[in-house]
Design an enzyme around this catalytic site. Structure first.
Site, PDB file in Angstrom:
ATOM      1  N   GLU A 162       0.792  -1.224   0.000  1.00 22.66           N
ATOM      2  CA  GLU A 162       0.000   0.000   0.000  1.00 22.66           C
ATOM      3  C   GLU A 162       0.831   1.285   0.000  1.00 22.66           C
ATOM      4  OE1 GLU A 162      -3.011  -0.183   3.050  1.00 22.66           O
ATOM      5  OE2 GLU A 162      -3.908  -1.992   2.222  1.00 22.66           O
ATOM      6  N   GLU A 357      -5.450  -8.572   0.869  1.00 23.36           N
ATOM      7  CA  GLU A 357      -6.081  -8.176   2.136  1.00 23.36           C
ATOM      8  C   GLU A 357      -7.554  -7.904   1.894  1.00 23.36           C
ATOM      9  OE1 GLU A 357      -4.433  -4.869   4.356  1.00 23.36           O
ATOM     10  OE2 GLU A 357      -2.394  -5.573   3.986  1.00 23.36           O
ATOM     11  N   TRP A 411      -2.615   0.370  13.807  1.00 23.37           N
ATOM     12  CA  TRP A 411      -2.029   1.676  13.502  1.00 23.37           C
ATOM     13  C   TRP A 411      -2.595   2.781  14.415  1.00 23.37           C
ATOM     14  CZ3 TRP A 411       2.019  -0.041  11.260  1.00 23.37           C
ATOM     15  CH2 TRP A 411       1.959  -1.072  10.341  1.00 23.37           C
TER      16      TRP A 411
HETATM   17  C1  FCB Z   1      -4.677  -1.896   5.508  1.00 21.81           C
HETATM   18  C2  FCB Z   1      -3.303  -2.212   6.045  1.00 21.81           C
HETATM   19  C3  FCB Z   1      -3.294  -3.241   7.128  1.00 21.81           C
HETATM   20  C4  FCB Z   1      -4.457  -3.093   8.071  1.00 21.81           C
HETATM   21  C5  FCB Z   1      -5.754  -2.951   7.320  1.00 21.81           C
HETATM   22  C6  FCB Z   1      -6.967  -2.843   8.188  1.00 21.81           C
HETATM   23  O1  FCB Z   1      -4.680  -0.643   4.903  1.00 21.81           O
HETATM   24  O2  FCB Z   1      -2.465  -2.674   5.006  1.00 21.81           O
HETATM   25  O3  FCB Z   1      -2.058  -3.177   7.778  1.00 21.81           O
HETATM   26  O4  FCB Z   1      -4.235  -2.070   8.937  1.00 21.81           O
HETATM   27  O5  FCB Z   1      -5.689  -1.854   6.454  1.00 21.81           O
END
Ligand code: FCB
Length: 451
Positions: A162, A357, A411
């Site tokens: 990302e 993801e 985060w």
């Molecule tokens: C994404 C990230 C991952 C996690 C998800 C919820 O953007 O790559 O680390 O925090 O969101």
């Protein structure tokens, strides 16, 4: 639903979100250690100092993943563990990933290794971080070290996770580490992240090793059908999605986006040197697609009016609050957008796609040693159907990775958002497999067709 033979069924994590052990075996500080330690940056003052203690409990965690029936684990390597100062290799740090990979292979789980999931060594941030071109070269050196150590066993490589978030949240809005708030700087950082991806891929991709990067896509859905709505959607889609996808596919930066960001002082244009776009276009073997939610966009009549849009470069548009059903994070649930995204990506290139993801946070409760997370089961069911629909319509999707294997350090939200297939009690480090984990494992096992 049956999925293609050889489909990878996995779960994903990222080093800083799960490992903890931030001072073990000589690990150096990362920008996330620094950011989380600063007042008011992370909800509740939380840090990744302990997180899921995956550094010490990886064998248990991999055992749980394999026990569910999943056949792949997407994890990231902490650059400051492997190179505490960003430049010098630490054998004990590297050895952790040796153990992790061996554990995966001993359980027939395919390792899918991400080199950069946001934990830049603080020493490199002190030297300028991603806005500094040299960081891309430092990344290529780091990638070569990890590749030399693990390339005999790891076949699936993802360079950068990302770059949009690393650049625009890290250096633009500043809600992520290192917390810089300057959108000119974010654009330059984005270029250097892509350059880092290209340098490593060009140097290391080869027979027996598949290279990729993971982009987070937020398809733009306009809330009306006027030309102004279409224009707002074009702008959002441009900077969020095409700005990253196009150069990786070898088309260079999209001209319309370059024009949109021109008023940002020209630093981006100056950062892109001759030959850079060729480097970024280094052929990859598959594209990692991270998908959570679309963005609902609307035009703003006054282009300078304050907006909800995190990127001031995108003057004249606003991002609307997401319509329900929402996850606990407040994110929209729109599985059909995943189908259309995968179809759209297939129309853009022939690259195989991997959903690297996808997942949702909900409020979970452990009752009598079980977590009945019906909302998450439903989320996975609908999104797997969406992937299956895309495959039926011709998209070449090769795998699906749930975010995340474990509840973890989310985060800026600290420990408030639980995304795991496995519940973690952060007081005791007790793991409890959630119903959604069992569900995903059952689907995986039912589809475990040989290559
Ligand atoms: C994404 C990230 C991952 C996690 C998800 C919820 O953007 O790559 O680390 O925090 O969101």
């Amino acid at each position: 639903m049956t999925f293609p033979a050889g489909f990878r069924w996995g779960a994903a994590t990222a080093s800083y979100q799960v490992e903890g052990a931030v001072a073990a075996d000589g690990r150096g500080p990362s920008i996330w250690d620094t950011f989380a330690a600063a007042d008011g940056k992370v909800l509740g003052g939380a840090t990744g100092a302990v997180a899921c203690d995956h550094y010490h409990r990886y064998a248990e965690d991999i055992g749980l993943l394999a026990g569910l029936g999943l056949n792949a684990y997407r994890f990231s390597v902490a650059w400051p563990r492997v190179m505490p100062d960003g430049r010098t290799t630490s054998a004990p740090g590297l050895a952790f990933y040796d153990r992790l990979v061996d554990e995966l292979l001993s359980r027939d789980v395919t390792p899918v290794l991400t080199l950069y999931h946001w934990d830049l060594p603080q020493a490199l941030e002190d030297a300028g971080g991603w806005p500094e071109r040299d960081t891309a070269s430092r990344f290529a050196d780091y990638a070569a070290v990890v590749h030399a150590a693990l390339g005999d066993r790891v076949r699936q490589w993802t360079t950068v996770n990302e770059p949009f978030c690393a650049a625009f949240l890290g250096y633009g809005s500043g809600v992520h580490a290192p917390g810089v708030q300057d959108h000119d700087t974010a654009l330059v950082a984005a270029h250097h992240l892509l350059l880092a991806h290209g340098l490593a891929t060009r140097a290391l991709a080869g027979p027996g090793h598949e290279f990729s990067l993971a982009l987070n896509f937020a398809p733009a859905i306009p809330d009306g059908s006027s030309p102004a709505h279409a224009e707002a959607a074009r702008k959002f889609d441009g900077i969020h999605n095409r700005f990253f996808l196009d150069p990786v596919l070898g088309r260079g930066y999209p001209e319309d986006v370059v024009a949109d960001v021109e008023h940002h002082g020209g630093r981006f244009a100056a950062a892109v040197r001759d030959g850079d776009t060729d480097v970024i276009a280094a052929p990859i073997d598959w594209l990692g697609v991270n998908y959570y939610a679309p963005a609902r966009v609307t035009p703003l009549e006054d282009p300078l009016a304050p907006s909800n849009c995190p990127l001031p470069a995108l003057r004249g548009l606003d991002v609307l609050p997401a319509p329900p059903p929402l996850t606990a994070f407040g994110w929209e649930q729109s599985p059909s957008t995943l189908t259309s995204l995968l179809k759209w990506l297939s129309s853009q290139s022939n690259l195989p796609l991997v959903v690297a993801e996808n997942g949702a946070s909900f409020v979970d409760q452990v009752v009598d040693g079980r977590v009945y997370d019906a909302a998450r089961v439903n989320y996975f069911m609908e999104h797997l159907r969406a992937v299956h629909d895309a495959i039926r319509l011709g998209a070449d999707v090769r795998g699906y990775f749930a975010w995340s294997l474990l509840d973890n350090f989310e985060w800026a939200m600290g420990y408030t958002q639980r995304f795991g297939l496995i519940h973690v009690d952060f007081e005791t480090q007790q793991r409890t497999v959630k119903e959604s984990g069992r569900f995903l494992g059952r689907v995986a096992k039912a589809n475990a067709l040989p290559d």
